[in-house]
Design a protein around this motif. Sequence first.
Motif, PDB file in Angstrom:
ATOM      1  N   MET A  21       0.826  -1.208   0.000  1.00  0.00           N
ATOM      2  CA  MET A  21       0.000   0.000   0.000  1.00  0.00           C
ATOM      3  C   MET A  21       0.860   1.259   0.000  1.00  0.00           C
ATOM      4  O   MET A  21       0.579   2.204  -0.744  1.00  0.00           O
ATOM      5  CB  MET A  21      -0.972   0.014   1.179  1.00  0.00           C
ATOM      6  N   LEU A  22       1.937   1.264   0.802  1.00  0.00           N
ATOM      7  CA  LEU A  22       2.801   2.452   0.832  1.00  0.00           C
ATOM      8  C   LEU A  22       3.421   2.685  -0.545  1.00  0.00           C
ATOM      9  O   LEU A  22       3.468   3.816  -1.041  1.00  0.00           O
ATOM     10  CB  LEU A  22       3.893   2.287   1.899  1.00  0.00           C
ATOM     11  N   THR A  23       3.890   1.609  -1.171  1.00  0.00           N
ATOM     12  CA  THR A  23       4.496   1.725  -2.497  1.00  0.00           C
ATOM     13  C   THR A  23       3.481   2.244  -3.508  1.00  0.00           C
ATOM     14  O   THR A  23       3.771   3.138  -4.316  1.00  0.00           O
ATOM     15  CB  THR A  23       5.013   0.340  -2.951  1.00  0.00           C
ATOM     16  N   ALA A  24       2.293   1.700  -3.456  1.00  0.00           N
ATOM     17  CA  ALA A  24       1.262   2.097  -4.412  1.00  0.00           C
ATOM     18  C   ALA A  24       0.845   3.552  -4.210  1.00  0.00           C
ATOM     19  O   ALA A  24       0.610   4.290  -5.178  1.00  0.00           O
ATOM     20  CB  ALA A  24       0.050   1.178  -4.280  1.00  0.00           C
ATOM     21  N   LEU A  25       0.774   3.977  -2.959  1.00  0.00           N
ATOM     22  CA  LEU A  25       0.385   5.367  -2.684  1.00  0.00           C
ATOM     23  C   LEU A  25       1.429   6.327  -3.248  1.00  0.00           C
ATOM     24  O   LEU A  25       1.104   7.339  -3.874  1.00  0.00           O
ATOM     25  CB  LEU A  25       0.219   5.588  -1.172  1.00  0.00           C
ATOM     26  N   GLU A  26       2.734   5.994  -3.015  1.00  0.00           N
ATOM     27  CA  GLU A  26       3.827   6.810  -3.562  1.00  0.00           C
ATOM     28  C   GLU A  26       3.706   6.923  -5.073  1.00  0.00           C
ATOM     29  O   GLU A  26       3.862   7.996  -5.655  1.00  0.00           O
ATOM     30  CB  GLU A  26       5.191   6.170  -3.235  1.00  0.00           C
ATOM     31  N   ARG A  27       3.390   5.788  -5.684  1.00  0.00           N
ATOM     32  CA  ARG A  27       3.369   5.726  -7.137  1.00  0.00           C
ATOM     33  C   ARG A  27       2.148   6.430  -7.721  1.00  0.00           C
ATOM     34  O   ARG A  27       2.249   7.144  -8.715  1.00  0.00           O
ATOM     35  CB  ARG A  27       3.377   4.263  -7.586  1.00  0.00           C
ATOM     36  N   SER A  28       0.985   6.244  -7.104  1.00  0.00           N
ATOM     37  CA  SER A  28      -0.267   6.602  -7.782  1.00  0.00           C
ATOM     38  C   SER A  28      -0.938   7.881  -7.308  1.00  0.00           C
ATOM     39  O   SER A  28      -1.809   8.404  -7.999  1.00  0.00           O
ATOM     40  CB  SER A  28      -1.275   5.454  -7.634  1.00  0.00           C
TER      41      SER A  28
END
Lengths: 367, 367
Positions: free
Chosen positions: B275-282
């Motif tokens: 989730m943290l990675t996806a939030l950074e990305r999206s």
Amino acid sequence: LVALETISFARGVPAPECLPVELLADCARAVLEVDGARTLSYGPAAGYAPLREWIAERHGVDSGRVLLTNGSLQGFVFLAGRLLEDGPPRVLVEGPTYDRPLKILAGLGADVVPLPMDDEGLDPDGLSAALAAGPAAFLYTIPTFQNPSGRTLSTERRRRLVQLTLEHSLRVLEDDPYGLVRFEGDPPPSLFELEGGDRVIYSSSFSKTIAPGLRVGYLVLPERLAADLEERAQSTYITPVLLSQAIVWEFVRRGQFEPNLQRICALLGARRDAMLTALERSLPPGASWSRPEGGYFLWLECSDGVDAARLLEQATEAGVTFVKGADFFPRGGGEHSARLAYSFVSPGEIEEGVARLGELLPAAAPV
Amino acid sequence: LVALETISFARGVPAPECLPVELLADCARAVLEVDGARTLSYGPAAGYAPLREWIAERHGVDSGRVLLTNGSLQGFVFLAGRLLEDGPPRVLVEGPTYDRPLKILAGLGADVVPLPMDDEGLDPDGLSAALAAGPAAFLYTIPTFQNPSGRTLSTERRRRLVQLTLEHSLRVLEDDPYGLVRFEGDPPPSLFELEGGDRVIYSSSFSKTIAPGLRVGYLVLPERLAADLEERAQSTYITPVLLSQAIVWEFVRRGQFEPNLQRICALLGARRDAMLTALERSLPPGASWSRPEGGYFLWLECSDGVDAARLLEQATEAGVTFVKGADFFPRGGGEHSARLAYSFVSPGEIEEGVARLGELLPAAAPV
């Protein structure tokens, strides 16, 4: 000096032999293996769907009208809270009645009115008079094998009670945990059946038919009220213990409910017989008692000179206990009475315990 | 047209993979075979003795101070009812906080006061100001991996909070269901440990460490209060579901608690990472979020122009759900925020769900 083993006529619980331990162990394992993800997670606040459906079918209602709770007393808490929220504070009960609801009603600030009973159960004339005196939030009744008296409301009185219910738009909670634990005789129709379930709410549990430790009770009630109580359940514990409910369902699904019930009735019927025989043999004239066709209890009325509280002290010393009658009245009554439970003790212990009582009673009632 | 499978960041429940189904099936069978008569009958209202003792030992208290309940929310109901009975009607909570207690407190007629929080958790200055304004029945706090924010109260603030507790004779309920579900970092001391357990009551459960469906929660509280609440429990349901508690105990006794917890932490840690990675990305600039070291949730703060209620409608249509921030405040707040749960969905779903949110956000916040 020989220390006497205390014989408990106080414990209104099933003897360990009544519990189908091995079968339930099988069922527990099976439900977790087959339906583990469902029973181990959060789920519906109203309980495990297959069991709700089975109960609904037995009572001829939609499953949306069945609320499963962690024991039926929890259902009483939800229901009494709801009905007292916007109803009059008056609650009608049988005198005597089950002591735990009395405590809950007191905690809710209810004005609890005990109604007269006799050997045929609640007296409809007493109910009629109470209704004429003012409105009530509801009537709480245990019409079959009542706790504490062991009495059963006659069919004629059931019809009369339902008629009064309709005339006065009274709500009734019919608590029926013992009805299926019948040793002899034909069951009378339930109030719920007679009335149709609009104003009569039905409560029962699997505590007496399978095992109390599972804590699976239920209410059958009008749809709107069921939804209200489901919300209360969700706000209190999110989800009841689905595992217990799934175990009950698995037990039922395997066809074990009826055979197990027959086994329990045979076990407890023998105990009831032992107690009736012992009372005839050992108790002095002046004492009388109810003769229940099922359930856990009978009601002993001693002669007027006997103070049951004092008798209990002496009995405890002599190695036999019971619950004194006064505990089952909200405001006085039952001073010469006792609830004797034959559910927990063996026929041999029953004989011995009653003999001990029989020795105490003559001295307890000075002429 | 392709019907999108809805991805739920709303459900704060463990993914089915977290549940040790097979092990629990073994434990259920074993406890019934070994201790069936005890777990299937009525028993102590405070719960299954061996589990109480284990919990007591972990917290360094006498087992008389541990109350097991059918889920920890049920314990909250008992405790809040008791503390509001003879205390002031004011209850202090974190803003935001877990929504179910808010509902219970409202039902009890409490005056609920939300206190300010930031990334380090509850602001002690806010607490101090609230205490200066008047007495409170208690403070309800979830200091570690808070629901809904995922925030953890810093050690320094914990010390300050305990100091304020002592100065003002404040009662504190420390709710800690997530504390053991830690993916990284060192655990801070609990408020209970820092204070010694005189004024701080500790609450937790096995819902996040074993399985929520077992409904086994507990409170550790001063002896007198424990006795009061045990009486409430007995008046409500006579006995909690001992079978569930015995299953938890058997699971623990077999040495499965720690290995299972490690397995759960690995599963959920990977989801938090996803989730943290996806939030950074999206997510577009202007959005920020908490970075919890454990637990189930993180807190998304959108830019001020975003109406989270409106965003939720759009997101639901786009096949992703969450709980809007406003639901966690008793009286206004959180309008631009959302609680995102990463506990229930897979890393792949998390990536996809966050991408869907990321597409909606820029349009939701007109510059």
